[in-house]
Scaffold this motif. Structure first.
Motif, PDB file in Angstrom:
ATOM      1  N   ASP A 158     -10.736  -0.381 -57.796  1.00 21.31           N
ATOM      2  CA  ASP A 158     -10.290  -0.552 -59.175  1.00 21.31           C
ATOM      3  C   ASP A 158      -9.246   0.499 -59.521  1.00 21.31           C
ATOM      4  O   ASP A 158      -9.237   1.608 -58.977  1.00 21.31           O
ATOM      5  N   SER A 159      -8.384   0.136 -60.453  1.00 24.16           N
ATOM      6  CA  SER A 159      -7.364   1.075 -60.892  1.00 24.16           C
ATOM      7  C   SER A 159      -7.947   2.178 -61.769  1.00 24.16           C
ATOM      8  O   SER A 159      -7.336   3.225 -61.956  1.00 24.16           O
ATOM      9  N   LYS A 160      -9.145   1.929 -62.307  1.00 27.11           N
ATOM     10  CA  LYS A 160      -9.817   2.949 -63.112  1.00 27.11           C
ATOM     11  C   LYS A 160     -11.257   3.086 -62.632  1.00 27.11           C
ATOM     12  O   LYS A 160     -11.772   2.218 -61.933  1.00 27.11           O
ATOM     13  N   PRO A 161     -11.921   4.171 -62.973  1.00 21.57           N
ATOM     14  CA  PRO A 161     -13.308   4.363 -62.521  1.00 21.57           C
ATOM     15  C   PRO A 161     -14.196   3.259 -63.060  1.00 21.57           C
ATOM     16  O   PRO A 161     -13.971   2.722 -64.151  1.00 21.57           O
ATOM     17  N   SER A 162     -15.185   2.907 -62.278  1.00 20.30           N
ATOM     18  CA  SER A 162     -16.084   1.817 -62.680  1.00 20.30           C
ATOM     19  C   SER A 162     -17.533   2.268 -62.613  1.00 20.30           C
ATOM     20  O   SER A 162     -17.895   3.153 -61.835  1.00 20.30           O
ATOM     21  N   ALA A 163     -18.345   1.638 -63.454  1.00 22.64           N
ATOM     22  CA  ALA A 163     -19.798   1.826 -63.428  1.00 22.64           C
ATOM     23  C   ALA A 163     -20.412   0.487 -63.054  1.00 22.64           C
ATOM     24  O   ALA A 163     -20.228  -0.517 -63.758  1.00 22.64           O
ATOM     25  N   THR A 164     -21.117   0.453 -61.930  1.00 22.10           N
ATOM     26  CA  THR A 164     -21.669  -0.797 -61.403  1.00 22.10           C
ATOM     27  C   THR A 164     -23.183  -0.747 -61.407  1.00 22.10           C
ATOM     28  O   THR A 164     -23.787   0.233 -60.954  1.00 22.10           O
ATOM     29  N   LEU A 165     -23.777  -1.810 -61.905  1.00 25.57           N
ATOM     30  CA  LEU A 165     -25.231  -1.987 -61.799  1.00 25.57           C
ATOM     31  C   LEU A 165     -25.483  -2.964 -60.661  1.00 25.57           C
ATOM     32  O   LEU A 165     -25.090  -4.130 -60.734  1.00 25.57           O
ATOM     33  N   TYR A 166     -26.114  -2.468 -59.598  1.00 27.70           N
ATOM     34  CA  TYR A 166     -26.469  -3.327 -58.476  1.00 27.70           C
ATOM     35  C   TYR A 166     -27.967  -3.585 -58.519  1.00 27.70           C
ATOM     36  O   TYR A 166     -28.778  -2.657 -58.452  1.00 27.70           O
ATOM     37  N   ASN A 167     -28.356  -4.851 -58.630  1.00 24.23           N
ATOM     38  CA  ASN A 167     -29.766  -5.219 -58.716  1.00 24.23           C
ATOM     39  C   ASN A 167     -30.166  -6.026 -57.487  1.00 24.23           C
ATOM     40  O   ASN A 167     -29.525  -7.014 -57.148  1.00 24.23           O
ATOM     41  N   THR A 168     -31.235  -5.571 -56.816  1.00 21.44           N
ATOM     42  CA  THR A 168     -31.701  -6.255 -55.609  1.00 21.44           C
ATOM     43  C   THR A 168     -33.172  -6.621 -55.726  1.00 21.44           C
ATOM     44  O   THR A 168     -33.983  -5.834 -56.232  1.00 21.44           O
ATOM     45  N   VAL A 169     -33.509  -7.827 -55.260  1.00 23.37           N
ATOM     46  CA  VAL A 169     -34.905  -8.290 -55.256  1.00 23.37           C
ATOM     47  C   VAL A 169     -35.407  -8.452 -53.825  1.00 23.37           C
ATOM     48  O   VAL A 169     -36.348  -9.208 -53.566  1.00 23.37           O
ATOM     49  N   SER A 170     -34.817  -7.731 -52.897  1.00 22.36           N
ATOM     50  CA  SER A 170     -35.190  -7.873 -51.488  1.00 22.36           C
ATOM     51  C   SER A 170     -36.636  -7.486 -51.213  1.00 22.36           C
ATOM     52  O   SER A 170     -37.193  -7.884 -50.179  1.00 22.36           O
ATOM     53  N   LEU A 171     -37.256  -6.730 -52.107  1.00 20.53           N
ATOM     54  CA  LEU A 171     -38.642  -6.292 -51.899  1.00 20.53           C
ATOM     55  C   LEU A 171     -39.635  -7.042 -52.766  1.00 20.53           C
ATOM     56  O   LEU A 171     -40.828  -6.714 -52.765  1.00 20.53           O
ATOM     57  N   HIS A 172     -39.190  -8.035 -53.499  1.00 18.53           N
ATOM     58  CA  HIS A 172     -40.082  -8.737 -54.426  1.00 18.53           C
ATOM     59  C   HIS A 172     -41.221  -9.439 -53.691  1.00 18.53           C
ATOM     60  O   HIS A 172     -41.048  -9.951 -52.582  1.00 18.53           O
ATOM     61  N   ASP A 173     -42.384  -9.448 -54.317  1.00 24.17           N
ATOM     62  CA  ASP A 173     -43.534 -10.125 -53.727  1.00 24.17           C
ATOM     63  C   ASP A 173     -43.244 -11.612 -53.534  1.00 24.17           C
ATOM     64  O   ASP A 173     -42.634 -12.256 -54.391  1.00 24.17           O
ATOM     65  N   GLY A 174     -43.668 -12.152 -52.418  1.00 25.58           N
ATOM     66  CA  GLY A 174     -43.493 -13.576 -52.151  1.00 25.58           C
ATOM     67  C   GLY A 174     -42.268 -13.936 -51.346  1.00 25.58           C
ATOM     68  O   GLY A 174     -42.111 -15.094 -50.953  1.00 25.58           O
ATOM     69  N   ASN A 175     -41.396 -12.962 -51.084  1.00 27.13           N
ATOM     70  CA  ASN A 175     -40.178 -13.255 -50.321  1.00 27.13           C
ATOM     71  C   ASN A 175     -40.494 -13.551 -48.855  1.00 27.13           C
ATOM     72  O   ASN A 175     -41.390 -12.948 -48.266  1.00 27.13           O
ATOM     73  N   LYS A 176     -39.730 -14.457 -48.289  1.00 26.72           N
ATOM     74  CA  LYS A 176     -39.839 -14.805 -46.874  1.00 26.72           C
ATOM     75  C   LYS A 176     -38.583 -14.359 -46.141  1.00 26.72           C
ATOM     76  O   LYS A 176     -37.459 -14.618 -46.582  1.00 26.72           O
TER      77      LYS A 176
END
Length: 534
Positions: free
Chosen positions: A352-370
């Motif tokens: 980016d041309s300017k600083p950015s604030a990113t929220l990265y959300n992951t559900v890789s550990l959620h119960d029930g995942n295969k």
């Protein structure tokens, strides 16, 4: 139960019936109560017992009792259990309709306790063999009296998970203590309502990037249970929060609390009402010149997650997920879960041309995942360790790539809540109905890449903290120009971070630390002692 003799119109002595097979019902419940597997409402259970043995003198009343007693017993058992209330159960049933069939089967196996069923079978056989020689009704009533006595009159003792009535005592060593858990909770929210982190007079001299790694289902307890608390990743953080409380055990509320981190902790119900503009962390960052980005490794549709964080988080940023990213898992509802490493590469490739604030959300550990591929036969409890190991390795990969790039980046690992992978006496493994300490106590780590001075050792924050400390830390990193010409040190900054007492809520349960122990209140029930911080 023995039916009344209709021919005897005016008996000289009124005889109560025997409990009969209902002895098994009450003995089983008392056993489950003794092992802290259920609650036990003594008044309601005593009333039910008296209803069963009441000497009804008419055949009609006797028959009516036979009709209603079974559904009454089932309802009372459900009421005594730690399962959700009936109104919430209806909502949960609607959610179950979206679950993958394999996950529904997995959940059903967790509810089935083979040891308990075998023990109950032995008890039934023994009962039918001994009932002609032993007065089981007398034993049941005697146990009622015994448990009633120890419940209300025996001094409390500490165990890992106890169910005892919370006492209205004051701990003189705790200056924040109050006469009762309710007063303690009221004082907490009254104090939190006044707290804010201001950004108005802050100026960013040296631009840098912010990356929040918002991980679903990761707690200290999960790390220790899997043995991955010693993973090399945790040695790379500049700052580790050892006593961070997420204040909830559900994803939506956790993400909202993070997005509103610039204000003190609000009640669960207040999360779904507009907050003061100063509360929204990413809006405050935007005023400093940060761009706003959202990246998730899932579609965000379950339980309207993406919709909620947009509406209640004070921003309207689309998910920048590349649908061409490789799939690594299938979610509990059948939706795709994309590779964290691939999305990290996507983030790294974006400039980016300017600083950015990113929220990265992951559900890789959620119960029930295969897991897709050669581990697809493992259920979600069995595959949690490999899933966690993969995620930690992927974050470590991200750290190495940022280090190699020379970019100035502040990475904040802040899990939403734990997975509850171990379970306890009140909740099955993977269940998060109650925001226990083991679920809300999560590893929060901060890494600053590209600082003028290199990393020396990890600084540990041992005081109880929550989201307000994250907002304060970010504010101080900007204000003290930690990526340019620092006017302070990380040690000085973390010593100035605000502390927050551990108070956690869901819509039906509240957990607080009061007078040295953790207490939980479910709805309008009495406070009970639930777990500790060992």
């Amino acid at each position: 139960m023995v039916p009344p003799e209709s021919e005897q119109k005016t008996p000289s002595i009124i005889l109560f019936s025997e409990l009969g097979v209902w002895n098994l019902y009450f003995l089983l419940k008392l056993y489950l109560f003794a092992t802290h597997s259920i609650n036990f409402h003594f008044l309601e259970n005593i009333a039910f017992l008296l209803f069963i043995i009441a000497p009804f003198q008419t055949h009609f009343l006797y028959k009516m009792r036979q009709v209603v007693v079974i559904p009454m017993g089932i309802s009372l058992l459900y009421y005594d259990s730690w399962l959700p209330s009936f109104d919430k159960l209806i909502i949960q049933i609607k959610n179950l309709a979206n679950f993958d069939i394999s996950y529904l089967f997995e959940l059903s196996t967790r509810f089935f306790n083979f040891e308990l069923v075998a023990a109950f079978f032995v008890v039934v056989v023994c009962y039918y063999y001994l009932k002609n020689w032993i007065k089981f009704t007398s034993i049941t009533i005697g146990l009622f009296a015994y448990f009633l006595f120890i419940q209300y009159y025996q001094p409390e003792t500490d165990t890992k998970t106890q169910i005892v009535r919370a006492q209205n005592t004051t701990n003189n060593r705790n200056t924040q203590s109050s006469n009762s858990p309710d007063e303690h909770l009221q004082q907490f929210f009254s104090y939190e309502a006044k707290r804010k982190i201001g950004y108005d007079n802050v100026t960013m001299n040296q631009p840098f990037e912010l990356l929040f790694l918002n991980v679903c289902s990761l707690s200290w307890d999960d790390l220790k249970h899997t043995g991955l608390d010693t993973h090399i990743l945790f040695d790379k953080f500049d700052i580790m929060f050892q006593q961070f409380n997420t204040a909830t055990s559900y994803s939506g509320p956790a993400a909202i609390r993070l997005l509103r981190a610039s204000c003190g902790q609000r009640t669960h119900s207040q999360l779904y009402s507009p907050a003061d503009n100063q509360c929204y962390l990413f809006n405050n960052l935007a005023k400093l010149g940060f761009g706003q980005n959202l990246l998730m490794n899932h579609d965000g549709k379950f339980d309207n997650f993406e919709q909620y964080i947009r509406k209640e988080g004070g921003w309207n940023v689309p998910n920048q997920l590349d649908p061409q990213s490789p799939l690594i898992q299938k979610s509990f509802d059948g939706s795709p879960i994309y590779s964290d490493r691939s999305l990290f590469d996507q983030w790294l490739a974006k400039t980016d041309s300017k600083p950015s604030a990113t929220l990265y959300n992951t559900v890789s550990l959620h119960d029930g995942n295969k897991i897709l591929g050669n581990q697809s036969r493992l259920n979600s409890l069995e595959n949690f360790h490999p899933r966690l190991l993969t995620l930690l390795n992927d974050i470590n990969y991200l750290f190495e790539k940022i280090e190699q790039s020379g970019r100035k980046v502040m990475v904040v690992l802040v899990p939403e809540h734990g997975a509850g992978i171990k379970g306890d006496n009140l909740q099955l493994a993977g269940m998060r109905e109650f925001p226990s300490y083991n679920i809300t106590h999560v590893p929060v780590g901060v890494k600053l890449f590209g600082m003028p001075k290199g990393k020396e050792q990890t600084l540990n924050v041992s005081s109880p903290t929550s989201y307000l400390a994250i907002s304060k830390l970010v504010q101080q990193v900007v204000e003290k120009d930690m990526f340019g010409e620092p006017t302070s040190t990380l040690s000085a900054i973390i010593n100035s971070l605000p502390t927050t007492e551990p108070v956690s809520e869901n819509d039906s349960a509240t957990v607080i630390r009061h007078n040295g122990t953790y207490q939980m209140k479910i709805g309008e029930e009495d406070w009970i002692q639930y777990g500790n911080d060992n």
